[in-house]
Design an enzyme around this catalytic site. Sequence first.
Site, PDB file in Angstrom:
ATOM      1  N   GLY A  70       0.820  -1.212   0.000  1.00  0.00           N
ATOM      2  CA  GLY A  70       0.000   0.000   0.000  1.00  0.00           C
ATOM      3  C   GLY A  70       0.852   1.260   0.000  1.00  0.00           C
ATOM      4  CB  THR A  71       4.014   2.116   1.768  1.00  0.00           C
ATOM      5  OG1 THR A  71       3.481   1.843   3.072  1.00  0.00           O
ATOM      6  CG2 THR A  71       4.995   3.259   1.832  1.00  0.00           C
ATOM      7  CG  ASN A 142      -4.706   3.672   9.474  1.00  0.00           C
ATOM      8  OD1 ASN A 142      -5.273   4.663   9.018  1.00  0.00           O
ATOM      9  ND2 ASN A 142      -3.511   3.745  10.020  1.00  0.00           N
ATOM     10  CD  GLN A 171      -6.456  -0.918   7.618  1.00  0.00           C
ATOM     11  OE1 GLN A 171      -7.141  -1.913   7.877  1.00  0.00           O
ATOM     12  NE2 GLN A 171      -5.179  -0.847   7.956  1.00  0.00           N
ATOM     13  CB  SER A 191      -1.948  -3.424   1.228  1.00  0.00           C
ATOM     14  OG  SER A 191      -0.891  -4.140   1.795  1.00  0.00           O
ATOM     15  CG  HIS A 193       0.117  -6.822   4.903  1.00  0.00           C
ATOM     16  ND1 HIS A 193       0.257  -6.507   6.232  1.00  0.00           N
ATOM     17  CD2 HIS A 193       0.314  -5.671   4.222  1.00  0.00           C
ATOM     18  CE1 HIS A 193       0.546  -5.208   6.342  1.00  0.00           C
ATOM     19  NE2 HIS A 193       0.588  -4.684   5.142  1.00  0.00           N
ATOM     20  CB  THR A 229      12.212  -9.478 -11.657  1.00  0.00           C
ATOM     21  OG1 THR A 229      13.221  -9.190 -12.621  1.00  0.00           O
ATOM     22  CG2 THR A 229      11.646 -10.868 -11.907  1.00  0.00           C
ATOM     23  CB  CYS A 316       2.997   2.607   9.810  1.00  0.00           C
ATOM     24  SG  CYS A 316       1.466   3.493   9.911  1.00  0.00           S
TER      25      CYS A 316
HETATM   26  N1  PLP Z   1      -2.710   2.883   3.903  1.00  0.00           N
HETATM   27  C1  PLP Z   1      -3.362   2.515   5.015  1.00  0.00           C
HETATM   28  C2  PLP Z   1      -4.691   3.118   5.314  1.00  0.00           C
HETATM   29  C3  PLP Z   1      -2.799   1.573   5.872  1.00  0.00           C
HETATM   30  O1  PLP Z   1      -3.461   1.214   6.984  1.00  0.00           O
HETATM   31  C4  PLP Z   1      -1.534   1.036   5.554  1.00  0.00           C
HETATM   32  C5  PLP Z   1      -0.877   0.073   6.475  1.00  0.00           C
HETATM   33  O2  PLP Z   1      -1.157   0.009   7.628  1.00  0.00           O
HETATM   34  C6  PLP Z   1      -0.906   1.438   4.364  1.00  0.00           C
HETATM   35  C7  PLP Z   1      -1.516   2.374   3.580  1.00  0.00           C
HETATM   36  C8  PLP Z   1       0.421   0.866   3.971  1.00  0.00           C
HETATM   37  O3  PLP Z   1       0.250  -0.423   3.458  1.00  0.00           O
HETATM   38  P1  PLP Z   1       1.497  -1.439   3.408  1.00  0.00           P
HETATM   39  O4  PLP Z   1       1.663  -1.970   4.792  1.00  0.00           O
HETATM   40  O5  PLP Z   1       1.064  -2.490   2.441  1.00  0.00           O
HETATM   41  O6  PLP Z   1       2.638  -0.666   2.910  1.00  0.00           O
END
Ligand code: PLP
Length: 372
Positions: A70-71, A142, A171, A191, A193, A229, A316
């Site tokens: 997601g990041t 989140n 989320q 994302s 996970h 890759t 995070c």
């Molecule tokens: N965006 C939101 C709302 C999230 O909650 C998170 C992770 O907690 C992310 C982005 C980042 O995702 P990733 O952990 O896959 O980098």
Amino acid sequence: MFCYLDNNASTQPCPGMLEQITKIVQGKYANPSSPHSFAEEAKGALALARRQVASALGCNFGEVVFTSGGTEANGIALQAAPELGETVACSAVEHPSVSRCAIEKVKVSPEGFIDCEHLEEVVLKLRQWSPRVIVAVMYANNETGVLVDPFNKVSSICEKHGVHLHIDAVQAFGKVPLDINSLGADTLSISAHKAHGLKGVGALFIRDGFKPAPAFCGGSHEFGFRPGTENQIGILSLGYVSEKIQSKEYQDLLSQVKIRRDNLEDMLADISEVNGSREHRLDNTSNLYFPDVPDNDLLIDELQAAGVYVSGKSACSSGMPTPSRVLRAMYGDQSDRHEKSIRVSLSVYTTDEEIEYAAKTIRKVVEDLSNL
Ligand code: PLP
């Protein structure tokens, strides 16, 4: 008892997924970009995963770009904005991968909803400096699970002013149905996970015709937006869960999550308050304020000692000395909610027994701490 209630931070891999995808990775291990027919098999596995993600989002095959999560998806959508002559505005409760790209933050209400009047003011202000504005708003927060734009007004504002809309749906993916066309997003990130896939993989939907800058220099993988890759096993896991979340079996499991979350809240109603909107939020998330505990770090430590795993703020940002930015943005600096609240987040695999154990344990720990 082991009671994992931190599913907004990460989830357990979907049962049966690893066996299935490992078999594919062991058999189809060529580089998908190689020119021979063995590579075609690896390419085919990636294509299937892309079709599965496109189907979950209601978009076209060519609009799905796999990323490292997601990041990175948020980064590709937003981080090159200044070089491209664009300005970014976002809500005050975004993930850092979005908020750090924005030059203006839009207020949110105590319920956790974006203030649409303020958003419009901010858009008009930014339009004076730059004709190209991006508005970035998360689908669901989140920390609180609140749907930041519950009445889907932001897309109309973006359309009215001709600005681009990015939605961070990290989320929401796997918890609510996402349909790109009704959301009106130009880019949207997910994302794996957070929805029982593997860590380190995600996707960015990029509406056909829109051209953010690539993540970094390299080859022409992922339509040129994400060189390197491909993370085959991660991408297969994202494809797997994208299909899974659309199944009746998964939807049936999902329908039980709200009942369990609400039971937990009912069992703790006399000692806690729910932060943010109760009505417009993800069914799996409960952000609970305990006015009588001295500090949420103590609460989290004691719960952990009893086998109950929850969070005080997003994963995070934990480890940083500052308490929840999200609750501060909602309730203001004078409130103590950001110091005395915890996030409990369930998954489709959370059981009634776990909820009962968690409720009893939370009650006991809160009562012990309140008497300190
Ligand atoms: N965006 C939101 C709302 C999230 O909650 C998170 C992770 O907690 C992310 C982005 C980042 O995702 P990733 O952990 O896959 O980098």
